[in-house]
Design a protein around this motif. Structure first.
Motif, short mmCIF file in Angstrom:
data_model
loop_
_atom_site.label_atom_id
_atom_site.label_comp_id
_atom_site.label_asym_id
_atom_site.label_seq_id
_atom_site.Cartn_x
_atom_site.Cartn_y
_atom_site.Cartn_z
N ASP A 53 72.87 17.69 46.77
CA ASP A 53 73.01 16.58 45.58
C ASP A 53 73.57 15.41 46.29
O ASP A 53 74.87 15.18 46.55
N ASP A 54 72.80 14.54 46.63
CA ASP A 54 73.21 13.15 47.57
C ASP A 54 73.75 12.10 46.60
O ASP A 54 74.29 10.97 47.14
N GLN A 55 73.82 12.33 45.29
CA GLN A 55 74.35 11.09 44.52
C GLN A 55 73.53 9.88 44.77
O GLN A 55 74.07 8.47 44.41
N VAL A 56 72.28 9.68 45.05
CA VAL A 56 71.50 8.71 45.47
C VAL A 56 70.06 8.76 44.33
O VAL A 56 69.37 9.68 44.52
N ALA A 57 69.98 7.65 43.79
CA ALA A 57 68.89 7.66 43.02
C ALA A 57 67.52 7.58 43.65
O ALA A 57 67.50 6.52 44.58
N GLN A 58 66.59 8.20 43.80
CA GLN A 58 65.32 8.31 44.78
C GLN A 58 64.31 9.15 44.01
O GLN A 58 64.41 10.03 42.88
N PRO A 59 63.10 8.91 44.45
CA PRO A 59 61.91 9.71 44.24
C PRO A 59 62.38 11.35 44.55
O PRO A 59 63.18 11.64 45.23
N ASP A 60 61.42 12.13 43.71
CA ASP A 60 61.73 13.50 43.85
C ASP A 60 61.18 13.91 45.36
O ASP A 60 60.35 13.12 45.90
N ARG A 61 61.70 14.90 45.74
CA ARG A 61 61.47 15.26 47.40
C ARG A 61 60.78 16.48 47.43
O ARG A 61 61.19 17.56 46.44
N THR A 62 59.94 16.85 48.49
CA THR A 62 59.42 18.15 48.69
C THR A 62 59.69 18.87 50.09
O THR A 62 60.21 18.38 51.02
N VAL A 63 60.25 20.13 49.86
CA VAL A 63 60.24 21.06 51.10
C VAL A 63 59.06 22.01 51.25
O VAL A 63 58.63 22.69 50.34
N ASN A 64 58.49 22.00 52.52
CA ASN A 64 57.53 23.19 52.65
C ASN A 64 58.05 24.39 53.04
O ASN A 64 59.08 24.47 53.68
N LEU A 65 57.37 25.52 52.30
CA LEU A 65 58.05 26.80 52.76
C LEU A 65 56.80 27.59 53.47
O LEU A 65 55.72 27.36 53.25
N SER A 66 57.24 28.47 54.43
CA SER A 66 56.15 29.34 54.94
C SER A 66 56.44 30.92 55.20
O SER A 66 57.74 31.30 55.28
N LEU A 67 55.59 31.51 55.16
CA LEU A 67 55.58 33.15 55.29
C LEU A 67 54.88 33.26 56.76
O LEU A 67 53.65 33.06 56.86
N THR A 68 55.47 34.07 57.53
CA THR A 68 54.82 34.35 58.84
C THR A 68 55.14 35.81 59.55
O THR A 68 55.71 36.39 58.76
N SER A 69 54.54 36.24 60.53
CA SER A 69 54.83 37.29 61.20
C SER A 69 55.00 38.63 60.53
O SER A 69 56.26 39.16 60.52
N LEU A 70 54.14 39.17 59.78
CA LEU A 70 54.42 40.09 58.90
C LEU A 70 54.19 41.35 59.92
O LEU A 70 53.41 41.50 60.80
#
Length: 169
Positions: free
Chosen positions: A116-133
């Motif tokens: 929680d950075d306490q700065v008003a800003q647009p929503d942000r996205t994080v990419n997630l991945s699954l690999t190496s089954l």
């Protein structure tokens, strides 16, 4: 013909089956056939292609599911991945690791720490991945997902919302 189950991921397998040597005056019709052994594997994927968390929540909980065959053990690697608008260590803490699915287990989770950075800003996205089954199974179609961090900070605002101004002069 007994079919022996194994732990190798090979895809469907075929073998030919032939009949011959009909005796007693019998006539064989179709004497060959192809037998297909269909490999039934568990499918591992994210429970959703999108996840949403408020910026003031400590951790986003991400669920990975396994469906289909669930009687064997397998592992899958997970990670936060490059390309989202969220900045690592400013908006979230990057993670990576391995989830283990043992016999009968259909859900596993991992968490992404949110900052929680306490700065008003647009929503942000994080990419997630699954690999190496590893093990008998395959990655499903939802092997990547997006975590949206919804900003909770208020920017500059005027208060009160109604102003009265007196004319000069």
């Amino acid at each position: 013909i007994p079919i022996i189950s194994d732990t190798l991921v090979t895809g469907n397998l075929n073998f030919n089956f032939n009949l011959s040597g009909a005796g007693g005056g019998a006539v064989l019709g179709t004497s060959n056939a192809v037998v297909t052994i269909i490999e039934v594997n568990g499918v591992v994927q994210f429970s959703s292609s999108t996840y949403v968390v408020a910026e003031n929540v400590t951790n986003a909980l991400i669920t990975v599911t396994r469906s289909g065959a669930i009687t064997n053990s397998l592992t899958v690697d997970y990670a936060t991945a490059a390309g989202g608008s969220a900045v690592p260590f400013t908006h979230y803490t990057p993670v990576n690791g391995t989830l283990s699915f043992t016999n009968g287990v259909t859900n596993q989770t991992f968490s992404v720490a949110i900052v929680d950075d306490q700065v008003a800003q647009p929503d942000r996205t994080v990419n997630l991945s699954l690999t190496s089954l590893l093990g008998v199974g395959s990655l499903g179609s939802i092997n990547t997902a997006t975590l949206t961090i919804v900003d909770n900070d208020v920017g500059l605002q005027f208060a009160p919302t109604n102003f009265t101004v007196q004319e000069a002069g």
